[in-house]
Write an enzyme that holds these catalytic residues in place. Structure first.
Site, short mmCIF file in Angstrom:
data_model
loop_
_atom_site.label_atom_id
_atom_site.label_comp_id
_atom_site.label_asym_id
_atom_site.label_seq_id
_atom_site.Cartn_x
_atom_site.Cartn_y
_atom_site.Cartn_z
N HIS A 1 -25.39 119.16 65.45
CA HIS A 1 -25.87 118.61 66.72
C HIS A 1 -27.07 119.42 67.23
CE1 HIS A 1 -25.16 116.47 70.62
NE2 HIS A 1 -25.78 117.55 71.08
N GLU A 2 -26.89 120.73 67.31
CA GLU A 2 -27.97 121.57 67.84
C GLU A 2 -29.16 121.62 66.88
OE1 GLU A 2 -27.71 122.10 70.84
OE2 GLU A 2 -25.54 121.82 71.10
N HIS B 1 -31.39 118.78 67.69
CA HIS B 1 -32.28 119.10 68.82
C HIS B 1 -33.43 120.00 68.34
CE1 HIS B 1 -30.12 117.26 72.12
NE2 HIS B 1 -29.01 117.97 71.93
N GLU C 1 -31.23 113.48 72.70
CA GLU C 1 -29.83 113.33 72.28
C GLU C 1 -29.73 112.42 71.06
OE1 GLU C 1 -27.83 115.27 73.77
OE2 GLU C 1 -25.83 114.60 73.16
#
Lengths: 496, 496
Positions: free
Chosen positions: B264-265, B268, B294
């Site tokens: 997830h990170e 980003h 997102e």
């Protein structure tokens, strides 16, 4: 404006400067420990911007005027405020004497010289850095003229690192120390002939780090207010109140060097931590000199860290981190970490021969600054001094005159502070032993509280209240001198 | 002044703002990852000072005037400069509408409310935070009036997170999504009745971290320009150019959650890294909206990370970090990481039910803002909506209305961006699969280059050139809609 208004202005501005300084420190710490390589160029721009914001605030006319005004009304102030104003006036006056063009030129030349040195050293190439060193010496001479001095230009430079110190005192002191140590070395080596030091051994990096952390905790370096990380060059840094960070490095051939490096930096951190937190942003909460700072690191690294008592304290910790497989006899360990052997590289030197490396550098930089020696002649003068004091000759300039970055980044007058630190450490320890007769037992049993208390009460808490000489005088009832260090060495090795 | 002079002023000031913003980011990153506990108070002061330095620069009249002047001469500018001016004008106008007293009051109330929420949540005590939430809602209503809106006050708030978005479009879109997903869930669960997912297993924290690092390296997160650390709440941060840092966290009950959090990170971070570096300090080098941000994290975490192809890629890496002892069947692993089960806690929800949590929050905050629901009634309205959409009821407010910090720190209009991200991720992936027919094979074989290239070309490199809606339209030849996400879920679980 009233004194209290001016003081409010000063303290408010100092607080902002302290916050920005903390941020600067964090930027540097992160760069050395955590930052990914590709971030270097961007970080340099961030640091340059922060440096300029700091410079603007440090040279803020409202601050300088308030300091000047209050310095002239000094007798009207409370004692603490008077000291703060005295020290700020000192800093401001020094800064004002240096035109910004000079500061910029010096910074630029130092940066170029550093880059040249980095590439010249592995190539054993003194000729390519010679012109940079000549420029930096000329800039140091100019700086001495701008700052002003009574008889010795060197004093103007030394003063930046060791305020109030004079080479007329420091010079003879260190020369006496060098002579006396030189005479002791053969006696120590004779004594060592009978030693049976611990054989070479290995500890993994993980085990070494675990040992360093364990020792840190046991000697009172709290990880609630500090960190220990690994870097190429160890350092201590405080990026803010309640935040004392140290680093260490690992050397395959010497598995305890990471511990001694940790103790050294912990000593610096203890000093920073012991400064009065309520005065953090003012001179009352700042360290007095590099010499005193170094006295704290060397006290922990050498005087305490290499003592029999400490090695007895260390034995069970070594056993603990090695799950019982390594539990050396403390005396054999003592003999291993106290080998005295003249050698080429300052940073690897033992605690006895170390000061001879310093004396050599001090002699040479004095001669260079006073035009008694040319930069071209420096390598041969270097070899000559090493033969004289240590009886060794570097096979090449890489391990000779190019070994230290200091001169090549423009720092002249810095080296003596290392040996002053050593002298002061021995003086403090001798005094401490008199006042705390059970000190060795405390160390042996891992009770470092009385030691911290003594250092805080006698050294740390004063900040810049007294000059380093005055601080030593108050602690030890004596002028700074080499006798305590000589006695320490004699006692340690059982000499007459 | 000439356009070029004004542009030079603007770009110079933006660069300084970017440096300061990088420093701010580092202060925050360090605080979450490295800083010792005792440093908190000092760090808060440093951050407050840096925030005020940033604010001063962002509201610098010279900058604002240059922007205003150039915005009026927009047609004379090159395309890139025109976009920069357009976006800066947008930011400045929004900022100017908010008097500094309002900003300060909001920040103060949010900080107090956050503290109250932190202490109220473990005590299951909604009543004690009710007045704070009421104040924050009133401040949000006031902010909407200050900013201005056409018909819906909510738009003024949403716009801060998802520029140009209107609740008249986003609202019905997410409601349709919620309805359609609700209908799919029983079908998915029926399908899952036949699954034989991998049994629970354990991985040590060290093994998990090793896996995360290995996966990062293999998917193209370079440690030359990035870091991965552990924190309580995972995040991504870029403290400067060439510096992309992410964090993850470990959950004993779910040994792969650290990997999914890392993915997830990393998503980003890939977005930040893919923004044009040469425009770093201007809107052309900045992310367009939270929804698009997102979409990148959810694309990596869910769409890619929970695909059969990725789990086939993952199997040998799991075997490698466990020295061969753990090499699960990819299908069984897929069934394990794709369990769909309505539940109480948003951040623990699976990728299908997740959007229902968002729809609930969007409905409630709209009703609160428009005075159709009082704060006092909120807990029971919350339970009602959870029963309706998810068929579950929190045993207490701790895991009900108090579970998220957002409202209690004043953020209204933020939640929809999570589901917009999910919609966009599905749309991007569908489009990508059409343009890159071998995409799944690439993922299976660990070749992520075409994927990165597509994302950079189609999403990242545009910065704030297009609004999020326009960006989606350009990539996918379609308005943002829920169809791709519904198709994605149907296909994934083999529904009709």
């Amino acid at each position: 404006m009233s004194n209290s208004t001016l003081l409010t202005t000063i303290y408010k501005k100092l607080e902002e400067i302290d916050h920005l300084q903390g941020v600067m420190t964090l930027l540097g710490w992160d760069q050395s420990t955590m930052m990914p390589a590709a971030a270097a160029a961007g970080r340099a721009q961030q640091r340059a911007l922060m440096a300029s914001l700091l410079h603007t605030r440090r040279s803020d006319p409202a601050l300088l005027d308030a300091v000047d005004t209050l310095a002239a009304r000094s007798s009207e102030l409370d004692l603490d405020d008077r000291i703060v104003v005295r020290e700020l006036k000192r800093d401001c006056d020094r800064a004002r004497k240096l035109p910004s063009e000079h500061v910029a030129e010096r910074a630029r030349t130092a940066a170029e010289s550093y880059t040249a040195w980095k590439s010249a050293r592995p190539r054993d190439d003194f000729a390519s850095v010679q012109p940079f060193l000549e420029s930096l010496l000329a800039l140091n001479r100019r700086e001495a003229e701008l700052i002003g001095y009574q008889t010795e230009p060197y004093d103007a430079l030394l003063d930046a690192f060791e305020p109030e110190a004079k080479i007329a005192e420091v010079g003879p002191l260190l020369l006496r120390l060098g002579e006396k140590l030189s005479k002791l070395i053969p006696q120590i080596q004779q004594r060592q002939a009978d030693f049976r030091p611990l054989s070479p051994f290995e500890l993994t990096i993980d085990t070494q780090m675990e040992l360093c952390r364990l020792v840190c905790e046991r000697i009172g370096f709290s990880f609630d207010s500090g960190r220990l990380d690994a870097t190429t060059h160890p350092f201590a840094a405080s990026p803010g109140p309640g935040d004392f960070r140290i680093t260490t490095r690992f050397r395959p051939a010497d598995p305890l060097s990471s511990l001694y490096s940790t103790l050294h930096e912990a000593g610096h951190a203890f000093y920073e931590r012991g400064l009065p937190a309520s005065h953090r942003s003012s001179p009352l909460g700042q360290s007095v000199s590099l010499g005193i700072h170094e006295s704290q690191s060397l006290l922990w690294e050498d005087v305490i860290g290499r003592s029999e008592a400490f090695l007895e304290f260390l034995q069970p910790l070594l056993a603990a981190v090695s799950a019982g497989s390594f539990s050396p006899d403390p005396r054999a360990l003592w003999e291993r970490v106290n080998v005295v052997q003249p050698s080429l590289i300052r940073v690897d030197a033992d605690e006895v021969t170390y000061s001879l490396h310093i004396v050599i550098r001090m002699e040479l930089e004095l001669a260079l600054l006073n035009d008694e020696l040319s930069v071209k002649e420096l390598p041969s003068a270097w070899d000559d001094r090493y033969r004289h004091y240590l009886g060794v000759t570097a096979p090449s300039v890489k391990d000779g005159v190019l070994q230290d970055v200091h001169w090549f980044s423009g720092a002249v007058g810095y080296f003596p502070t290392y040996s002053l630190g050593k002298l002061h450490a021995a003086m403090f320890y001798e005094q401490m032993q008199q006042e705390l007769p059970t000190l060795d037992d405390c160390i042996r049993s891992g009770n470092f509280t009385p030691l911290h208390q003594w250092l805080t009460d006698n050294v740390h808490q004063h900040g810049r209240r007294y000059s380093s000489t005055e601080l030593v005088r108050r602690c030890c009832n004596s002028e700074p001198n080499e006798d305590a260090l000589i006695r320490y060495v004699q006692q340690k090795f059982g000499l007459d």
